[in-house]
Design a protein around this motif. Structure first.
Motif, PDB file in Angstrom:
ATOM      1  N   TYR A 170      -1.305  -0.915   9.333  1.00 62.63           N
ATOM      2  CA  TYR A 170      -0.367  -1.622   8.455  1.00 62.63           C
ATOM      3  C   TYR A 170       1.044  -1.633   9.052  1.00 62.63           C
ATOM      4  CZ  TYR A 170      -3.985  -1.695   4.883  1.00 62.63           C
ATOM      5  OH  TYR A 170      -5.151  -1.924   4.191  1.00 62.63           O
ATOM      6  N   GLN A 271     -17.542  -9.078   7.054  1.00 59.36           N
ATOM      7  CA  GLN A 271     -17.057  -8.924   5.668  1.00 59.36           C
ATOM      8  C   GLN A 271     -16.959 -10.290   4.976  1.00 59.36           C
ATOM      9  OE1 GLN A 271     -13.058  -7.318   5.198  1.00 59.36           O
ATOM     10  NE2 GLN A 271     -13.327  -6.987   3.001  1.00 59.36           N
ATOM     11  N   THR A 347      -8.269  -4.004  -0.809  1.00 61.17           N
ATOM     12  CA  THR A 347      -9.630  -4.291  -1.257  1.00 61.17           C
ATOM     13  C   THR A 347     -10.354  -3.099  -1.882  1.00 61.17           C
ATOM     14  OG1 THR A 347     -10.670  -3.722   0.863  1.00 61.17           O
ATOM     15  CG2 THR A 347      -9.908  -5.993   0.617  1.00 61.17           C
TER      16      THR A 347
HETATM   17  O1  NIG Z   1     -11.625  -3.037   5.089  1.00 60.78           O
HETATM   18  N1  NIG Z   1     -10.976  -6.066   6.116  1.00 60.78           N
HETATM   19  C1  NIG Z   1     -10.024  -5.556   6.585  1.00 60.78           C
HETATM   20  N2  NIG Z   1      -9.402  -4.466   6.163  1.00 60.78           N
HETATM   21  C2  NIG Z   1      -9.495  -3.914   4.856  1.00 60.78           C
HETATM   22  C3  NIG Z   1      -8.630  -4.632   3.901  1.00 60.78           C
HETATM   23  C4  NIG Z   1      -7.251  -4.273   4.123  1.00 60.78           C
HETATM   24  C5  NIG Z   1      -6.291  -4.863   3.134  1.00 60.78           C
HETATM   25  O2  NIG Z   1      -6.567  -5.847   2.452  1.00 60.78           O
HETATM   26  O3  NIG Z   1      -5.203  -4.277   3.093  1.00 60.78           O
HETATM   27  C6  NIG Z   1     -10.920  -3.770   4.399  1.00 60.78           C
HETATM   28  O4  NIG Z   1     -11.374  -4.334   3.399  1.00 60.78           O
END
Ligand code: NIG
Ligand code: FE
Length: 433
Positions: A170, A271, A347
């Motif tokens: 981040y 995902q 998420t």
């Molecule tokens: O694992 N998919 C990417 N990364 C995270 C989401 C991170 C976020 O939205 O801050 C995940 O779901």
């Protein structure tokens, strides 16, 4: 939850006695490698068990009667901290093999927008999503990040987790990714459990590089990875390989760089959309995580490899999705499956493995026994740490979770409450206050 000893001291002997159900997770089939198919049901359960630990390691596992007759125990009875488990359930501490704890603020506007119908991709393109967490991390001090991570680790321990994989991701500048990894390591030093750190510099392409993602990939490959490797700040490199994040080609470049610098790899895969996984198997990834979208051909290849499919149903739950990863299809095909929280502000803002297990049972039709194996021994496989973690056996790290229930199936059953009453992390007790 408080810890009774600092990490620098050698943990004293401990005896957990009168355990109602002790789940050792010892392999029954003797087959080595991650647990697949029916092996996920092998919990190595014993009644009336006891576990003796010393200097942070498990020394012996057996019946309470035998433990109390042991001459070593008899001789040192006064020095041994005896914990009467009074019929409770004891399992190996959870191995949460996928978390993103280095962020500053929750994303409450995204939360509301999603309730009103916006999708993950729509929120991201409107300026929310991962990119909206960057400013907070870039401007935070390392101390502030470290305190935040330490609090998360303590909360996780209170819910039975003793090993945590923690990603950066981040900051997305060289400086802030390194600062995030340093914060993880400094928090880890103050926590008695075990932390494995992962560089996720390739989480999303930051705005500054929107139209020249290759330039950003070069920073990841030629600056972030070499520095993280040289300073031993990370053991793994992760990439979010998906629509709106990094392409398969970019992911391969990043994995090449990781391999060149001696770091192991793992990936956020499938995902949002399906990506062909087979081309990445040459990097021997420890795990492919999410796996909502995956082809039959890739499932068949994965069933022959030791790469673990790490499922994170907390993300599907929190995004309000109808679909969940098809755990049955993966398990029945022989793919080793792990469960993790995916703790993150966008998420999956949960630190609770029991919650992830409950979702795995109710939404993905995993049996409680399969969920336990997936969150312990297969989590350890996903971190390549099975020599130390994931089962309760002599010689392994003394990582145990005590649950105030009579039957292990109650752990995912009583969802939304914490039934973990004590956690032992590398032989150090963290008990509910
Ligand atoms: O694992 N998919 C990417 N990364 C995270 C989401 C991170 C976020 O939205 O801050 C995940 O779901
Ligand atoms: Fe994630």
């Amino acid at each position: 939850m408080r810890n009774t000893r600092a990490k620098t001291e050698t943990p004293k002997p401990l005896l957990l006695a009168n355990i109602g159900q002790l789940l050792t997770l010892r392999s029954q089939s003797g087959h080595s490698g991650p647990r697949r198919g029916r092996e996920l049901n092998e919990l190595g359960t014993m009644e009336g068990g006891a576990v003796l630990c010393n200097a942070g390691k498990v020394v012996s596992v057996g019946t309470t009667k035998d433990a109390l007759r042991d001459p070593w125990v008899k001789k040192r009875r006064k020095q041994i901290t005896e914990i009467d488990c009074s019929g409770k359930v004891v399992i190996p501490g959870f191995v949460d093999s996928h978390t993103h704890p280095v962020f500053v603020r929750p994303r409450l506007v995204d939360f509301e927008k999603r309730i009103e119908g916006a999708t993950y991709e729509q929120i991201a393109s409107a300026g929310g999503g991962i990119r909206s967490s960057l400013e907070g991390v870039r401007s935070a001090t390392k101390t502030a990040l470290q305190e935040k991570v330490l609090q998360v680790l303590r909360d996780m321990a209170a819910h039975g987790t003793t090993t945590v994989e923690a990603k950066s991701g981040y900051g997305l500048t060289l400086e802030s990714e390194i600062k995030s990894l340093e914060a993880i390591l400094e928090a880890a030093f103050q926590w008695p459990g075990t932390v494995v750190s992962t560089l996720l510099g390739a989480h999303v392409v930051p705005k500054e590089f929107q139209d020249c993602s290759q330039k950003y990939v070069e920073i990841v490959c030629t600056k972030m990875i070499p520095q993280a490797a040289r300073r031993k700040l990370a053991q793994f490199v992760d990439v979010f390989c998906d629509k709106g994040a990094f392409t398969a080609d970019e992911t391969a470049q990043i994995f090449e760089s990781a391999a060149k610098h001696g770091l192991k790899v793992r990936g956020h895969m499938g995902q949002l959309t399906e990506t062909a996984l087979t081309p990445f198997l040459r990097f021997k990834p420890a795990s492919f995580d999410h796996m909502d979208h995956v082809s039959d051909a890739d499932i068949s290849r994965l069933s022959e490899s030791d790469t673990v499919a790490t499922l994170v149903p907390g993300a599907n739950y929190f995004l309000g999705l109808k679909g969940y990863p098809d755990a049955r299809r993966l398990i029945d095909a022989g793919v080793p499956v792990a469960l993790a929280t995916d703790y993150n502000p966008g998420t999956s803002p949960t630190i609770s493995i029991p919650m992830a297990m409950s979702l795995a049972c109710t939404q993905m039709k995993m049996l409680p026994a399969e969920a336990i194996s997936a969150a312990t021994i297969n989590g350890a496989w996903a971190l390549k740490m099975t020599n130390r973690k994931g089962t309760i056996e002599a010689g392994k790290d003394a990582d145990l979770a005590v649950f105030d229930v009579k039957d292990y199936r109650e752990i995912p059953y009583w969802y939304g409450v914490n039934r973990c009453s004590m956690t032992i992390l590398n032989g150090v007790i963290a008990a509910a206050d």
